[in-house]
Design a protein around this motif. Structure first.
Motif, PDB file in Angstrom:
ATOM      1  N   ALA A   1      30.225  22.320  45.308  1.00 58.98           N
ATOM      2  CA  ALA A   1      31.387  23.135  44.902  1.00 58.98           C
ATOM      3  C   ALA A   1      32.668  22.294  44.880  1.00 58.98           C
ATOM      4  O   ALA A   1      33.524  22.485  44.011  1.00 58.98           O
ATOM      5  N   ASP A   2      32.806  21.330  45.821  1.00 54.85           N
ATOM      6  CA  ASP A   2      33.967  20.425  45.798  1.00 54.85           C
ATOM      7  C   ASP A   2      33.979  19.665  44.471  1.00 54.85           C
ATOM      8  O   ASP A   2      35.017  19.552  43.808  1.00 54.85           O
ATOM      9  N   ILE A   3      32.802  19.134  44.133  1.00 52.63           N
ATOM     10  CA  ILE A   3      32.716  18.260  42.943  1.00 52.63           C
ATOM     11  C   ILE A   3      32.959  19.072  41.669  1.00 52.63           C
ATOM     12  O   ILE A   3      33.739  18.672  40.796  1.00 52.63           O
TER      13      ILE A   3
ATOM     14  N   PHE B   1      36.678  20.918  37.247  1.00 51.63           N
ATOM     15  CA  PHE B   1      37.379  22.037  36.591  1.00 51.63           C
ATOM     16  C   PHE B   1      38.892  21.804  36.609  1.00 51.63           C
ATOM     17  O   PHE B   1      39.566  21.904  35.581  1.00 51.63           O
ATOM     18  N   LEU B   2      39.420  21.457  37.792  1.00 55.93           N
ATOM     19  CA  LEU B   2      40.880  21.271  37.917  1.00 55.93           C
ATOM     20  C   LEU B   2      41.351  20.089  37.075  1.00 55.93           C
ATOM     21  O   LEU B   2      42.393  20.146  36.424  1.00 55.93           O
ATOM     22  N   LYS B   3      40.562  19.034  37.058  1.00 59.97           N
ATOM     23  CA  LYS B   3      40.934  17.844  36.283  1.00 59.97           C
ATOM     24  C   LYS B   3      41.076  18.204  34.800  1.00 59.97           C
ATOM     25  O   LYS B   3      42.082  17.883  34.161  1.00 59.97           O
ATOM     26  N   LYS B   4      40.095  18.916  34.290  1.00 60.39           N
ATOM     27  CA  LYS B   4      40.104  19.276  32.856  1.00 60.39           C
ATOM     28  C   LYS B   4      41.323  20.161  32.548  1.00 60.39           C
ATOM     29  O   LYS B   4      42.090  19.903  31.629  1.00 60.39           O
ATOM     30  N   GLU B   5      41.495  21.211  33.350  1.00 60.17           N
ATOM     31  CA  GLU B   5      42.568  22.184  33.073  1.00 60.17           C
ATOM     32  C   GLU B   5      43.954  21.559  33.238  1.00 60.17           C
ATOM     33  O   GLU B   5      44.853  21.801  32.446  1.00 60.17           O
ATOM     34  N   LEU B   6      44.128  20.750  34.301  1.00 61.65           N
ATOM     35  CA  LEU B   6      45.467  20.207  34.587  1.00 61.65           C
ATOM     36  C   LEU B   6      45.837  19.106  33.589  1.00 61.65           C
ATOM     37  O   LEU B   6      46.995  19.009  33.164  1.00 61.65           O
ATOM     38  N   LEU B   7      44.842  18.307  33.183  1.00 63.68           N
ATOM     39  CA  LEU B   7      45.142  17.265  32.183  1.00 63.68           C
ATOM     40  C   LEU B   7      45.448  17.895  30.825  1.00 63.68           C
ATOM     41  O   LEU B   7      46.230  17.361  30.043  1.00 63.68           O
ATOM     42  N   GLU B   8      44.853  19.055  30.579  1.00 66.33           N
ATOM     43  CA  GLU B   8      45.164  19.783  29.337  1.00 66.33           C
ATOM     44  C   GLU B   8      46.574  20.368  29.393  1.00 66.33           C
ATOM     45  O   GLU B   8      47.284  20.416  28.401  1.00 66.33           O
ATOM     46  N   LEU B   9      46.970  20.787  30.597  1.00 67.25           N
ATOM     47  CA  LEU B   9      48.301  21.399  30.768  1.00 67.25           C
ATOM     48  C   LEU B   9      49.413  20.370  30.530  1.00 67.25           C
ATOM     49  O   LEU B   9      50.434  20.682  29.920  1.00 67.25           O
TER      50      LEU B   9
ATOM     51  N   ASP C   1      38.202  10.437  42.011  1.00 65.33           N
ATOM     52  CA  ASP C   1      39.309  10.175  41.081  1.00 65.33           C
ATOM     53  C   ASP C   1      40.509   9.567  41.801  1.00 65.33           C
ATOM     54  O   ASP C   1      41.654   9.909  41.509  1.00 65.33           O
ATOM     55  N   ASP C   2      40.246   8.662  42.761  1.00 62.03           N
ATOM     56  CA  ASP C   2      41.376   8.108  43.520  1.00 62.03           C
ATOM     57  C   ASP C   2      42.026   6.956  42.755  1.00 62.03           C
ATOM     58  O   ASP C   2      41.528   5.836  42.748  1.00 62.03           O
TER      59      ASP C   2
ATOM     60  N   ILE D   1      47.960  15.311  42.285  1.00 64.48           N
ATOM     61  CA  ILE D   1      47.211  14.886  43.485  1.00 64.48           C
ATOM     62  C   ILE D   1      46.465  16.119  43.987  1.00 64.48           C
ATOM     63  O   ILE D   1      47.087  17.116  44.386  1.00 64.48           O
ATOM     64  N   VAL D   2      45.122  16.044  43.939  1.00 69.49           N
ATOM     65  CA  VAL D   2      44.315  17.261  44.103  1.00 69.49           C
ATOM     66  C   VAL D   2      43.239  17.126  45.177  1.00 69.49           C
ATOM     67  O   VAL D   2      42.495  16.142  45.198  1.00 69.49           O
ATOM     68  N   ASP D   3      43.184  18.093  46.052  1.00 68.71           N
ATOM     69  CA  ASP D   3      42.022  18.264  46.927  1.00 68.71           C
ATOM     70  C   ASP D   3      41.332  19.551  46.480  1.00 68.71           C
ATOM     71  O   ASP D   3      41.878  20.645  46.650  1.00 68.71           O
TER      72      ASP D   3
END
Ligand code: IPD
Ligand code: CA
Ligand code: CA
Length: 261
Positions: A37-39, A44-52, A64-65, A76-78
């Motif tokens: 679930a972490d992975i 999910f967050l990477k895709k959505e935030l980079l699109e934003l 993704d460090d 910066i995302v956990d």
């Protein structure tokens, strides 16, 4: 922008809350866990935030460090702060999303999908929990609750951390260990606790919460200097400079004035 980030984080929280058949593995030491679930949530967050924000940089815990960009925007995302809690069904978890602008903290969002607690802040605009303004408490050290941890992922640092606890416990109200640094720092921001210390946190643990805490009138720093948003560092925080210093003085004394890594 903040509203858009909040929407994405809420959606990611629904995914985390509803994931049941996740797998659990460790990341080198048996205490340091990662679940599927972490992975998935980082993806999910990477895709959505980079699109934003097209062209922004994404720094995340699960693979993704990368360095924070000196110019422009860096996330910066956990994806799950409090993975041990999550893996056992303990509902103390934070999804932590910070947005840095020109390498400076700019926006912070921390969301616990199990308690539906959404902490948000933007520099200069105040801090909020579920849309209502929050503020640190004005309690004294003697009446303060101290959040801390004993470096579960590197037990070589446990003994001095316990010494810090041993020296501070008689002087304050009590100690708590919730198991998610991001949420603990936000609880300081809302006035539920007063002091905080961990000898080693990563930027994704504290970046978003640091914005919430600054904006709620709190104080946060590292070992004798500002937080490092690129590398692991000690983190000390307080509802007032005086309470922060009371913790910092003991930490510096216990570690003989030297950062242990
Ligand atoms: C951990 C949690 C925990 C803190 C650790 C962190 P993780 O993050 O924030 O409260 O004590 O130092 O690494 O591994 O659950 O994302
Ligand atoms: Ca974390
Ligand atoms: Ca994590």
């Amino acid at each position: 922008m903040l509203a858009e980030i909040e929407k994405i984080v809420r959606l990611s929280g629904k995914n985390v809350r509803e994931s049941v058949d996740f797998t659990v593995t460790d990341k080198g030491t048996r205490e340091n866990l990662v679940t599927s679930a972490d992975i998935e949530n980082e993806k999910f967050l990477k895709k959505e935030l980079l699109e934003l924000i097209p062209g922004s940089v994404f720094k995340g815990e699960e693979g993704d460090d990368v360095p924070v960009a000196k110019e422009g925007y860096t996330w910066i995302v956990d994806p799950i702060d409090g993975t041990t809690n999550f893996s056992r069904g303990i509902p103390e978890v934070g999804i932590s999303v910070a947005l840095m602008k020109d390498a400076q903290p700019y926006i912070g969002v921390v969301y616990n999908p199990f308690t539906d607690s959404m902490y948000t802040a933007q520099i200069g605009e105040g801090a909020f929990k579920n849309g209502k303004p929050i503020r640190v408490s004005n309690r004294s050290f003697e009446d303060g609750i101290f959040f801390t941890a004993w470096c579960a992922y590197d037990k070589r640092l446990s003994a001095p951390c316990f010494e810090v606890s041993e020296r501070l416990h008689p002087r304050c109200n009590d100690i708590r260990r919730i198991g998610t640094a991001a949420v603990e720092l936000c609880m300081l921001a809302e006035g539920a606790a007063e002091m905080y210390f961990e000898i080693r946190l990563c930027p994704w643990d504290f970046a978003a919460a640091s914005v919430v805490l600054f904006e709620a009138g709190g104080h946060i720093c590292s070992f004798g200097g500002p937080l490092d948003y690129d590398n692991p560092c000690p983190v000390i925080a307080g509802n007032s400079p005086k309470n922060l210093m009371s913790v910092a003085n003991v930490v510096v004394d216990v570690f003989d004035g030297k950062r242990p890594y």
